[in-house]
Design a protein around this motif. Structure first.
Motif, mmCIF file in Angstrom:
data_model
loop_
_atom_site.group_PDB
_atom_site.id
_atom_site.type_symbol
_atom_site.label_atom_id
_atom_site.label_comp_id
_atom_site.label_asym_id
_atom_site.label_seq_id
_atom_site.Cartn_x
_atom_site.Cartn_y
_atom_site.Cartn_z
ATOM 1 N N TYR A 111 70.986 33.063 48.094
ATOM 2 C CA TYR A 111 70.334 34.082 47.266
ATOM 3 C C TYR A 111 70.188 35.417 47.996
ATOM 4 O O TYR A 111 70.668 36.456 47.540
ATOM 5 C CB TYR A 111 68.966 33.533 46.860
ATOM 6 C CG TYR A 111 68.159 34.349 45.889
ATOM 7 C CD1 TYR A 111 68.443 34.328 44.525
ATOM 8 C CD2 TYR A 111 67.065 35.090 46.313
ATOM 9 C CE1 TYR A 111 67.670 35.037 43.628
ATOM 10 C CE2 TYR A 111 66.292 35.802 45.424
ATOM 11 C CZ TYR A 111 66.589 35.766 44.076
ATOM 12 O OH TYR A 111 65.820 36.476 43.200
ATOM 13 N N GLY A 139 70.948 41.580 42.324
ATOM 14 C CA GLY A 139 70.102 40.431 42.048
ATOM 15 C C GLY A 139 70.768 39.436 41.123
ATOM 16 O O GLY A 139 70.646 38.216 41.302
ATOM 17 N N THR A 143 71.624 35.505 41.945
ATOM 18 C CA THR A 143 71.068 34.350 41.227
ATOM 19 C C THR A 143 72.151 33.454 40.641
ATOM 20 O O THR A 143 72.001 32.228 40.607
ATOM 21 C CB THR A 143 70.103 34.817 40.120
ATOM 22 O OG1 THR A 143 69.295 33.712 39.713
ATOM 23 C CG2 THR A 143 70.826 35.360 38.908
ATOM 24 N N ASN A 197 67.375 33.353 34.819
ATOM 25 C CA ASN A 197 67.216 33.960 36.135
ATOM 26 C C ASN A 197 67.950 35.283 36.297
ATOM 27 O O ASN A 197 67.589 36.087 37.163
ATOM 28 C CB ASN A 197 67.673 32.989 37.221
ATOM 29 C CG ASN A 197 66.639 31.910 37.486
ATOM 30 O OD1 ASN A 197 65.479 32.065 37.133
ATOM 31 N ND2 ASN A 197 67.051 30.825 38.107
ATOM 32 N N THR A 201 65.787 37.967 37.827
ATOM 33 C CA THR A 201 66.116 38.544 39.125
ATOM 34 C C THR A 201 66.360 40.039 39.036
ATOM 35 O O THR A 201 65.991 40.791 39.942
ATOM 36 C CB THR A 201 67.358 37.851 39.714
ATOM 37 O OG1 THR A 201 67.162 36.435 39.682
ATOM 38 C CG2 THR A 201 67.601 38.282 41.137
#
Length: 328
Positions: A111, A139, A143, A197, A201
């Motif tokens: 991550y 991000g 993810t 996510n 994220t």
């Protein structure tokens, strides 16, 4: 002198001129004074500390979100907590923590390392390093990659949280799921997890970077404290809480898919997100899509604070270890 002039003219031949090339981006090269593997270690430690510290809250959230066959009544945090303690004792709050430990470390290593590398690649050397779009896109890349690592163990973790003795442990759960449902069961919620996510994220990283920058600008005389744990913890808490609130409905769907068939939870004929959403609304109304929103926020706000402060702390350690002049 004539000989030297002749020799020099040879190197002025247009065919012999050096051709400038764009430097190739290499993830293994240093960024922020760290190497790729050091980002992975920092992320692994941060993720493990975060999830272990907040695990009981995650267990309560899972119990609140699980969909049973009978019509549901609103379940609050106190009710869920009391029910777990009365039926199974305090140890039930930590059931599945080893599955979390096995998944959280490797997943967060992927991550954070993917986030840092993507952010560096998208930002380059320009002023876009402070771009919210670069942080958000980085991000999302992070993810999608980390969820592929984390989803199987997250499924095992949630089944153990709901198990009430159904499984004897992590490996018993893995063996039985593989034998009874097949390998695909470990990734039944992957699509939902990514769809949840990705916006989580994007909001999380963009909010974190913006909040961190704002906190430093509020006290310009303390710009040197930008790397301080309090700034990272505060920015992380704001980012985690906001991102958790926005994505709660998809988290409910993910829990349904991962806990189906366990302790009376509904089993679905497909992993279609729309089918699960319709089932939740039919049985529990639209409020069912917000089940567990409060413990989810109570989990992610402090969890993000712990995670970011730990991550930046480990990064700072590696920077000092590497002798990075930027930390001096």
């Amino acid at each position: 002198m004539a000989t030297e002039a002749t020799a020099a003219s040879k190197f002025q031949d247009p065919d012999l001129r050096p051709v400038s090339q764009t430097p190739e981006f290499k993830p293994e090269t240093a960024h922020d004074g760290l190497r790729f593997w050091q980002f992975m270690i920092a992320g692994s430690i941060a993720g493990s500390v975060e999830h272990m510290a907040m695990f009981p809250v995650d267990t309560i959230k899972t119990h609140m979100q699980a969909l049973r066959p009978c019509p549901l009544k609103p379940v609050g945090i106190r009710q869920a907590f009391r029910s777990i303690i009365q039926k199974e004792g305090p140890s039930a709050l930590y059931r599945g923590i080893w599955a979390m430990g096995l998944g959280a470390g490797p997943a967060h290593a992927v991550y954070f390392s993917f986030y840092e590398v993507s952010k560096k690649f998208l930002s380059g050397d320009s002023s876009s390093s402070n771009s919210a779009a670069a942080h958000a896109v980085s991000g999302v890349f992070a993810t999608v990659s980390s969820d592929a690592v984390f989803t199987p163990m997250d499924m095992v973790k949630q089944r153990l949280q709901m198990g009430e003795g159904t499984y004897r442990g992590v490996w018993d759960c893995v063996r039985r799921v593989m034998r009874e449902e097949g390998f695909g069961a470990f990734y039944a919620s992957y699509r939902t997890t990514v769809l949840m996510n990705a916006p989580f994220t994007a909001v999380h990283f963009a909010t974190y970077e913006a909040a961190k920058k704002a906190l430093v600008e509020v006290s310009p005389e303390r710009v040197g404290d930008e790397e301080g744990w309090l700034v990272h913890a505060t920015a992380g808490a704001a980012a985690g809480g906001l991102a958790a609130a926005v994505t709660t409905p998809l988290d409910v769907v993910k829990t349904q898919l991962q806990c189906q068939g366990v302790c009376g939870c509904d089993r679905f004929t497909s992993s279609s997100i729309s089918d699960v959403l319709k089932t939740i609304v039919k049985k529990d109304g639209y409020r069912g899509l917000l089940r567990g929103w409060l413990p989810r926020m109570l989990f992610h706000a402090p969890a993000a604070a712990i995670c970011w402060s730990t991550y930046e702390g480990v990064k700072s350690f590696f920077q000092d270890f590497n002798g990075d002049p930027n930390t001096a």
